[in-house]
Scaffold this active site. Structure first.
Site, PDB file in Angstrom:
ATOM      1  N   ARG A 100      14.966  -4.568 -11.591  1.00  0.00           N
ATOM      2  CA  ARG A 100      15.833  -5.068 -10.505  1.00  0.00           C
ATOM      3  C   ARG A 100      16.133  -4.018  -9.438  1.00  0.00           C
ATOM      4  NH1 ARG A 100      18.268  -7.539 -14.913  1.00  0.00           N
ATOM      5  NH2 ARG A 100      17.721  -9.743 -15.010  1.00  0.00           N
ATOM      6  N   LYS A 122      11.386  -2.138   4.863  1.00  0.00           N
ATOM      7  CA  LYS A 122      10.771  -3.446   4.579  1.00  0.00           C
ATOM      8  C   LYS A 122       9.583  -3.168   3.673  1.00  0.00           C
ATOM      9  CE  LYS A 122      10.863  -6.166   8.793  1.00  0.00           C
ATOM     10  NZ  LYS A 122       9.950  -6.967   9.593  1.00  0.00           N
ATOM     11  N   GLU A 164      -0.064   1.475  17.236  1.00  0.00           N
ATOM     12  CA  GLU A 164       1.349   1.185  16.961  1.00  0.00           C
ATOM     13  C   GLU A 164       2.233   2.034  17.888  1.00  0.00           C
ATOM     14  OE1 GLU A 164       3.400  -1.545  15.041  1.00  0.00           O
ATOM     15  OE2 GLU A 164       1.884  -0.969  13.591  1.00  0.00           O
ATOM     16  N   LYS A 196      12.552   4.021  15.624  1.00  0.00           N
ATOM     17  CA  LYS A 196      12.590   2.973  14.588  1.00  0.00           C
ATOM     18  C   LYS A 196      13.785   3.191  13.661  1.00  0.00           C
ATOM     19  CE  LYS A 196      10.242   0.384  11.035  1.00  0.00           C
ATOM     20  NZ  LYS A 196       9.015  -0.170  10.491  1.00  0.00           N
ATOM     21  N   GLU A 206      17.118  -7.213   9.825  1.00  0.00           N
ATOM     22  CA  GLU A 206      16.452  -7.926  10.923  1.00  0.00           C
ATOM     23  C   GLU A 206      17.187  -9.202  11.326  1.00  0.00           C
ATOM     24  OE1 GLU A 206      12.024  -7.607  11.084  1.00  0.00           O
ATOM     25  OE2 GLU A 206      12.132  -9.760  11.428  1.00  0.00           O
ATOM     26  N   ARG A 210      16.160  -5.564  15.558  1.00  0.00           N
ATOM     27  CA  ARG A 210      15.022  -5.022  14.809  1.00  0.00           C
ATOM     28  C   ARG A 210      13.758  -5.822  15.079  1.00  0.00           C
ATOM     29  NH1 ARG A 210      14.481  -2.908   8.566  1.00  0.00           N
ATOM     30  NH2 ARG A 210      12.252  -2.565   8.705  1.00  0.00           N
ATOM     31  N   ASN A 214       8.492  -6.202  16.316  1.00  0.00           N
ATOM     32  CA  ASN A 214       7.376  -7.128  16.066  1.00  0.00           C
ATOM     33  C   ASN A 214       6.573  -7.418  17.328  1.00  0.00           C
ATOM     34  OD1 ASN A 214       8.264  -7.225  13.493  1.00  0.00           O
ATOM     35  ND2 ASN A 214       9.136  -9.266  13.587  1.00  0.00           N
ATOM     36  N   HIS A 217       2.901  -8.554  17.186  1.00  0.00           N
ATOM     37  CA  HIS A 217       2.520  -8.825  15.796  1.00  0.00           C
ATOM     38  C   HIS A 217       2.116 -10.269  15.518  1.00  0.00           C
ATOM     39  CE1 HIS A 217       3.839  -4.779  15.157  1.00  0.00           C
ATOM     40  NE2 HIS A 217       3.586  -4.836  13.867  1.00  0.00           N
ATOM     41  N   HIS A 221      -1.230  -9.802  13.616  1.00  0.00           N
ATOM     42  CA  HIS A 221      -1.539 -10.083  12.206  1.00  0.00           C
ATOM     43  C   HIS A 221      -2.761 -10.994  12.097  1.00  0.00           C
ATOM     44  CE1 HIS A 221       2.669  -9.022  10.445  1.00  0.00           C
ATOM     45  NE2 HIS A 221       1.849  -7.988  10.458  1.00  0.00           N
ATOM     46  N   HIS A 231      -4.567  -2.317  11.168  1.00  0.00           N
ATOM     47  CA  HIS A 231      -3.303  -2.910  11.623  1.00  0.00           C
ATOM     48  C   HIS A 231      -2.912  -2.492  13.049  1.00  0.00           C
ATOM     49  CE1 HIS A 231       0.754  -4.563  11.085  1.00  0.00           C
ATOM     50  NE2 HIS A 231       1.212  -3.445  11.630  1.00  0.00           N
TER      51      HIS A 231
HETATM   52  N1  NAD Z   1       6.837  -2.107   6.023  1.00  0.00           N
HETATM   53  C1  NAD Z   1       6.726  -2.041   7.339  1.00  0.00           C
HETATM   54  O1  NAD Z   1       7.711  -2.006   8.076  1.00  0.00           O
HETATM   55  C2  NAD Z   1       5.359  -1.983   7.946  1.00  0.00           C
HETATM   56  C3  NAD Z   1       5.202  -1.747   9.324  1.00  0.00           C
HETATM   57  C4  NAD Z   1       3.911  -1.631   9.838  1.00  0.00           C
HETATM   58  C5  NAD Z   1       2.810  -1.795   8.987  1.00  0.00           C
HETATM   59  N2  NAD Z   1       3.020  -2.054   7.660  1.00  0.00           N
HETATM   60  C6  NAD Z   1       1.883  -2.228   6.749  1.00  0.00           C
HETATM   61  O2  NAD Z   1       1.153  -1.013   6.701  1.00  0.00           O
HETATM   62  C7  NAD Z   1      -0.214  -1.289   6.441  1.00  0.00           C
HETATM   63  C8  NAD Z   1      -1.051  -0.549   7.454  1.00  0.00           C
HETATM   64  O3  NAD Z   1      -0.800   0.826   7.267  1.00  0.00           O
HETATM   65  P1  NAD Z   1      -1.960   1.913   7.335  1.00  0.00           P
HETATM   66  O4  NAD Z   1      -2.685   1.775   8.597  1.00  0.00           O
HETATM   67  O5  NAD Z   1      -1.365   3.217   6.957  1.00  0.00           O
HETATM   68  O6  NAD Z   1      -2.963   1.339   6.232  1.00  0.00           O
HETATM   69  P2  NAD Z   1      -3.521   1.811   4.816  1.00  0.00           P
HETATM   70  O7  NAD Z   1      -2.446   2.196   3.892  1.00  0.00           O
HETATM   71  O8  NAD Z   1      -4.425   0.712   4.387  1.00  0.00           O
HETATM   72  O9  NAD Z   1      -4.363   3.110   5.186  1.00  0.00           O
HETATM   73  C9  NAD Z   1      -5.464   2.996   6.029  1.00  0.00           C
HETATM   74  C10 NAD Z   1      -6.713   3.715   5.432  1.00  0.00           C
HETATM   75  O10 NAD Z   1      -6.510   5.125   5.480  1.00  0.00           O
HETATM   76  C11 NAD Z   1      -6.740   5.705   4.193  1.00  0.00           C
HETATM   77  N3  NAD Z   1      -5.898   6.906   4.152  1.00  0.00           N
HETATM   78  C12 NAD Z   1      -4.548   6.991   3.958  1.00  0.00           C
HETATM   79  N4  NAD Z   1      -4.145   8.258   4.148  1.00  0.00           N
HETATM   80  C13 NAD Z   1      -5.240   8.995   4.439  1.00  0.00           C
HETATM   81  C14 NAD Z   1      -5.450  10.360   4.751  1.00  0.00           C
HETATM   82  N5  NAD Z   1      -4.430  11.234   4.877  1.00  0.00           N
HETATM   83  N6  NAD Z   1      -6.715  10.787   4.974  1.00  0.00           N
HETATM   84  C15 NAD Z   1      -7.757   9.911   4.921  1.00  0.00           C
HETATM   85  N7  NAD Z   1      -7.617   8.591   4.673  1.00  0.00           N
HETATM   86  C16 NAD Z   1      -6.370   8.145   4.437  1.00  0.00           C
HETATM   87  C17 NAD Z   1      -6.407   4.600   3.230  1.00  0.00           C
HETATM   88  O11 NAD Z   1      -7.034   4.770   1.994  1.00  0.00           O
HETATM   89  C18 NAD Z   1      -6.959   3.386   3.974  1.00  0.00           C
HETATM   90  O12 NAD Z   1      -8.338   3.281   3.765  1.00  0.00           O
HETATM   91  C19 NAD Z   1      -0.387  -2.798   6.519  1.00  0.00           C
HETATM   92  O13 NAD Z   1      -0.435  -3.311   5.210  1.00  0.00           O
HETATM   93  C20 NAD Z   1       0.880  -3.252   7.231  1.00  0.00           C
HETATM   94  O14 NAD Z   1       1.254  -4.559   6.867  1.00  0.00           O
HETATM   95  C21 NAD Z   1       4.249  -2.129   7.140  1.00  0.00           C
END
Ligand code: NAD
Length: 330
Positions: A100, A122, A164, A196, A206, A210, A214, A217, A221, A231
């Site tokens: 939990r 989030k 981003e 942020k 949100e 907040r 988006n 987005h 998405h 992303h």
């Molecule tokens: N929670 C939130 O508020 C929020 C906001 C924006 C995005 N997101 C989420 O984040 C994700 C996108 O994030 P991302 O772009 O970091 O994606 P990711 O975690 O998939 O990483 C992208 C790629 O980079 C690789 N990688 C990670 N660190 C590395 C490093 N230091 N060196 C080499 N390769 C590396 C990973 O293995 C992957 O192949 C999506 O799932 C999205 O929905 C969440």
């Protein structure tokens, strides 16, 4: 509810983690293995993530819970997530649900996660019907930002982070200025993280402003899942097309200036660059994603640079507008 964001050399963070080794459980993206000291690489309580976005699902959550429960996790334990946004989303959701809710710490390793994905509390997993449909608000106690991780990031993933960052250029005049001045990317990314944090500290769940985060987005998405692009690039594309669809010509000119200044590949942010583009798939993806909002859809638009607002539209009316947009039909 608020997390502390700490900029610190990775070696110092490792020393702090070593002191807590009895109570911590790691969820780590396997692509950052070479950055890890040998004590972490051989640590007994690690769940390795091999393909983060594909593994950001319920099956992985169950595997993490099983592995950690078998190795004695308790409510006083802490999960340490090391990886990009997909890994921190998955690990954070595990922390929100195991027993939990237990404490967790986020260590983002991609530019995108350092400016957005790992911040704000989030957390979520994807289900076949859509991205992030199962999730929670569960902030990490601390977010350690260690820039050393960026050295191994691919060009594509660096561009994704910049996609981003482009979003913040529309939300904050100060960040817009930094981008156009071509300030160092680490300074710009600190400004984005600060922006942020301030927004999410004020509106954690949100209920208000907040939602401005988006921007881009709704379409973003859908581009991300149907074109299979990272992303941040999908978000940059989503911002471009929302301005095109609403015929916001001044903002389109700003988009081009900011994208060029960030060195984003503008030609790859147009649907014509993708032979697999399908309007039907785009519409279906948006319909699935927007289940969260009910009948209406909330689109973030701007009155001017730095002045976002929410436009509430009937979902079907919005999708019709998208379907009728010329570039998507040709
Ligand atoms: N929670 C939130 O508020 C929020 C906001 C924006 C995005 N997101 C989420 O984040 C994700 C996108 O994030 P991302 O772009 O970091 O994606 P990711 O975690 O998939 O990483 C992208 C790629 O980079 C690789 N990688 C990670 N660190 C590395 C490093 N230091 N060196 C080499 N390769 C590396 C990973 O293995 C992957 O192949 C999506 O799932 C999205 O929905 C969440």
């Amino acid at each position: 509810m608020n997390s502390e964001i700490i900029y610190r050399p990775w070696s110092n963070v490792c020393e702090e983690l070593l002191e807590q080794k009895d109570s911590i459980y790691f969820v780590i993206d396997s692509k950052v293995r070479t950055h890890l000291p040998s004590w972490i690489q051989t640590f007994p309580k690690i769940y390795w993530v091999l393909d983060p976005e594909r593994e950001k699902n319920l099956k992985s959550l169950e595997l993490i819970a099983e592995a950690f429960v078998k190795s004695g996790i308790s409510r006083s334990s802490k999960i340490i997530a090391i990886g990009g946004g997909a890994t921190t989303d998955l690990a954070g959701f595990a922390a929100a649900t195991i027993m939990r809710g237990i404490h967790w710490v986020s260590i983002p390793t991609t530019l995108l996660a350092m400016v957005d994905g790992s911040l704000g509390g989030k957390v979520a997993v994807n289900i076949p019907l859509g991205k992030n449909l199962l999730g929670a608000f569960h902030a990490p106690d601390k977010v350690y930002i260690c820039e050393e991780f960026l050295n191994s990031l691919s060009v594509l993933e660096t561009q994704s982070g910049k996609g981003e960052i482009l979003k913040y250029g529309f939300l904050s005049l100060d960040i817009r200025e930094m981008i156009l001045n071509q300030d160092k990317i680490d300074l710009i990314s600190m400004a984005c993280a600060k922006y942020k944090k301030e927004l999410t500290d004020r509106d954690f769940r949100e209920k208000g402003d907040r939602i401005f985060l988006n921007l881009g987005h709704t379409l973003g998405h859908a581009f991300e899942s149907t074109l299979r692009i990272p992303h941040g690039l999908a978000v940059a594309m989503g911002i471009n097309y929302i301005f095109k669809i609403f015929e916001l010509h001044g903002l389109l000119a700003e988009w081009k200036k900011l994208a060029l200044s960030l060195g984003l590949p503008i030609e790859k942010l147009q649907v014509q660059a993708y032979s697999q583009f399908s309007l039907t798939k785009l519409i279906n993806a948006m319909r699935a994603d927007k289940k969260k909002d009910g009948q209406d859809i909330q689109i973030v638009l701007l009155k001017d640079m730095g002045e976002p607002f929410v436009c509430r539209l009937d979902l079907e009316q919005f999708l019709k507008k998208v379907e009728e947009y010329d570039e998507f039909k040709s």
